[in-house]
Enzyme design. Structure first.
Site, PDB file in Angstrom:
ATOM      1  N   LYS A  70      -1.933   6.754   0.670  1.00 35.53           N
ATOM      2  CA  LYS A  70      -0.733   7.189  -0.496  1.00 35.53           C
ATOM      3  C   LYS A  70      -1.843   7.602  -1.928  1.00 35.53           C
ATOM      4  O   LYS A  70      -1.190   9.281  -2.622  1.00 35.53           O
ATOM      5  CB  LYS A  70       0.365   6.578  -0.812  1.00 35.53           C
ATOM      6  CG  LYS A  70       0.898   5.784   0.278  1.00 35.53           C
ATOM      7  CD  LYS A  70       2.208   4.613  -0.578  1.00 35.53           C
ATOM      8  CE  LYS A  70       1.032   3.662  -0.985  1.00 35.53           C
ATOM      9  NZ  LYS A  70       0.904   2.610   0.517  1.00 35.53           N
ATOM     10  N   ARG A 127       8.511  -1.203  -4.320  1.00 40.08           N
ATOM     11  CA  ARG A 127       8.540  -1.818  -3.060  1.00 40.08           C
ATOM     12  C   ARG A 127       9.692  -3.207  -2.796  1.00 40.08           C
ATOM     13  O   ARG A 127       9.257  -3.129  -1.477  1.00 40.08           O
ATOM     14  CB  ARG A 127       7.068  -2.800  -3.566  1.00 40.08           C
ATOM     15  CG  ARG A 127       5.599  -1.561  -3.233  1.00 40.08           C
ATOM     16  CD  ARG A 127       4.571  -2.912  -3.790  1.00 40.08           C
ATOM     17  NE  ARG A 127       3.639  -2.703  -2.978  1.00 40.08           N
ATOM     18  CZ  ARG A 127       2.399  -2.139  -3.543  1.00 40.08           C
ATOM     19  NH1 ARG A 127       2.188  -1.121  -4.427  1.00 40.08           N
ATOM     20  NH2 ARG A 127       1.393  -2.440  -2.380  1.00 40.08           N
ATOM     21  N   ARG A 185     -12.548   0.697   3.584  1.00 40.56           N
ATOM     22  CA  ARG A 185     -11.933   1.409   2.261  1.00 40.56           C
ATOM     23  C   ARG A 185     -13.260   0.431   1.203  1.00 40.56           C
ATOM     24  O   ARG A 185     -13.614  -0.338   1.282  1.00 40.56           O
ATOM     25  CB  ARG A 185     -10.906   0.984   1.545  1.00 40.56           C
ATOM     26  CG  ARG A 185     -10.400   1.805   0.406  1.00 40.56           C
ATOM     27  CD  ARG A 185      -8.848   1.467  -0.146  1.00 40.56           C
ATOM     28  NE  ARG A 185      -8.413   0.721  -0.330  1.00 40.56           N
ATOM     29  CZ  ARG A 185      -7.204   0.632  -0.265  1.00 40.56           C
ATOM     30  NH1 ARG A 185      -6.247   1.525  -0.444  1.00 40.56           N
ATOM     31  NH2 ARG A 185      -6.460  -0.625  -0.015  1.00 40.56           N
ATOM     32  N   ARG A 225     -12.230  -3.563  -2.631  1.00 42.01           N
ATOM     33  CA  ARG A 225     -11.252  -4.295  -2.911  1.00 42.01           C
ATOM     34  C   ARG A 225     -11.049  -6.015  -2.360  1.00 42.01           C
ATOM     35  O   ARG A 225     -11.316  -6.393  -0.661  1.00 42.01           O
ATOM     36  CB  ARG A 225     -10.295  -3.380  -3.131  1.00 42.01           C
ATOM     37  CG  ARG A 225      -9.613  -3.073  -4.142  1.00 42.01           C
ATOM     38  CD  ARG A 225      -8.863  -1.283  -3.854  1.00 42.01           C
ATOM     39  NE  ARG A 225      -7.402  -2.021  -3.220  1.00 42.01           N
ATOM     40  CZ  ARG A 225      -5.983  -1.475  -3.246  1.00 42.01           C
ATOM     41  NH1 ARG A 225      -6.156  -0.068  -3.497  1.00 42.01           N
ATOM     42  NH2 ARG A 225      -4.903  -2.097  -3.154  1.00 42.01           N
ATOM     43  N   ARG A 246      -0.233  -8.227   4.098  1.00 43.82           N
ATOM     44  CA  ARG A 246      -0.050  -7.098   2.433  1.00 43.82           C
ATOM     45  C   ARG A 246       1.252  -6.172   3.808  1.00 43.82           C
ATOM     46  O   ARG A 246       2.166  -5.805   3.502  1.00 43.82           O
ATOM     47  CB  ARG A 246      -1.068  -6.519   2.491  1.00 43.82           C
ATOM     48  CG  ARG A 246      -1.370  -6.673   1.395  1.00 43.82           C
ATOM     49  CD  ARG A 246      -2.819  -6.033   0.391  1.00 43.82           C
ATOM     50  NE  ARG A 246      -2.915  -4.521   0.273  1.00 43.82           N
ATOM     51  CZ  ARG A 246      -4.032  -3.896   0.391  1.00 43.82           C
ATOM     52  NH1 ARG A 246      -5.684  -4.263   1.378  1.00 43.82           N
ATOM     53  NH2 ARG A 246      -3.857  -2.938   0.385  1.00 43.82           N
TER      54      ARG A 246
END
Ligand code: AP5
Length: 209
Positions: free
Chosen positions: A13, A88, A122, A155, A166
């Site tokens: 996203k 969300r 990531r 992160r 998540r």
């Protein structure tokens, strides 16, 4: 144009949003980035949110709704926006409908094995938030952002247990939004498992740009 980017963690996203903001002439509003900035600045919001985010849980609806409502009142959001990571939950979506009417909801479809590969690799710039990847999109100099020279880091919520949590939270609380918005006839589906360039082209096609 007022858009919501809806999809699981790691769907791409944020990566798509940065590639299309100039084309659309609207800002990307990422609740995750707003919260991470608050964590870094150790504001009361950041102090409250840090443990929740690190565990892969959601920050409470009331806090997030107020934060987005205030952000959408800023001058740059008057002609449109890309909401990345909000809403969300169903209560967040219902609250949003009271203060802004979205044009389209872009629903990102990516298989779980690809999500895990993306999140596990990531790397993010601490200054400009650009998303790199340890295998498919490495910075030219390890640990340094190609775009602004900022520090590239992992992160805290990209640790294996937090990733798993998540994904579970996404399935339980966020996925129901697909039906919620489908009933309103505003969903466009995008298969986002190919390269970022291909996803950008697909986005333009489904949006008629
Ligand atoms: P947030 O920052 O919103 O995290 P997320 O939704 O889990 O989304 P991600 O940022 O992980 O994924 P993405 O889809 O943007 O993928 P990306 O482009 O980075 O939220 C973090 C936390 O904040 C939440 O867990 C929660 O605690 C809190 N929060 C935020 N909003 C909230 C809300 N509304 N309510 C309550 N709490 C909230 O890509 C991932 C990786 O894949 C990158 O390395 C990238 O380079 C790579 N990649 C992307 N696309 C491609 C592609 N097409 N091909 C190859 N690699 C790709």
């Amino acid at each position: 144009m007022k858009l919501i980017f809806l999809g699981p963690p790691g769907a791409g996203k944020g990566s798509l949003a940065v590639r299309v903001v100039d084309l659309l002439g609207v800002p990307q509003i990422s609740t995750g980035e707003i919260l991470r900035s608050a964590v870094a600045a150790q504001t009361p919001l950041g102090i409250k949110a840090k443990a929740i985010m690190d565990a892969g849980e959601l920050v409470d609806d009331g806090t997030i709704i107020e934060l987005v409502k205030e952000r959408l009142e800023q001058p740059d959001a008057q002609k449109g926006y890309i909401l990345d990571g909000f809403p969300r939950t169903i209560p967040q979506a219902k609250a949003l409908a009271e203060f802004s009417a979205v044009d389209k909801v872009v629903n990102f479809d990516v298989p779980d094995n690809i999500l895990l590969e993306r999140l596990g690799g990531r790397r993010v710039c601490r200054m400009c938030n650009f998303n790199f990847h340890a295998v498919s999109l490495k910075p030219k100099v390890e640990g340094v952002c190609d775009h602004c020279g900022g520090e590239v880091y992992i992160r805290d919520d990209d640790m294996p247990e937090a990733i798993q949590k998540r994904l579970e939270v996404y399935r339980a609380k966020t996925e129901p939004l697909i039906s919620f918005y489908r009933e309103q006839g505003v969903v466009v589906d995008i298969t986002a498992q190919n390269t970022v360039d291909e996803v950008v082209e697909l986005f333009k096609k489904v949006m008629g740009l």
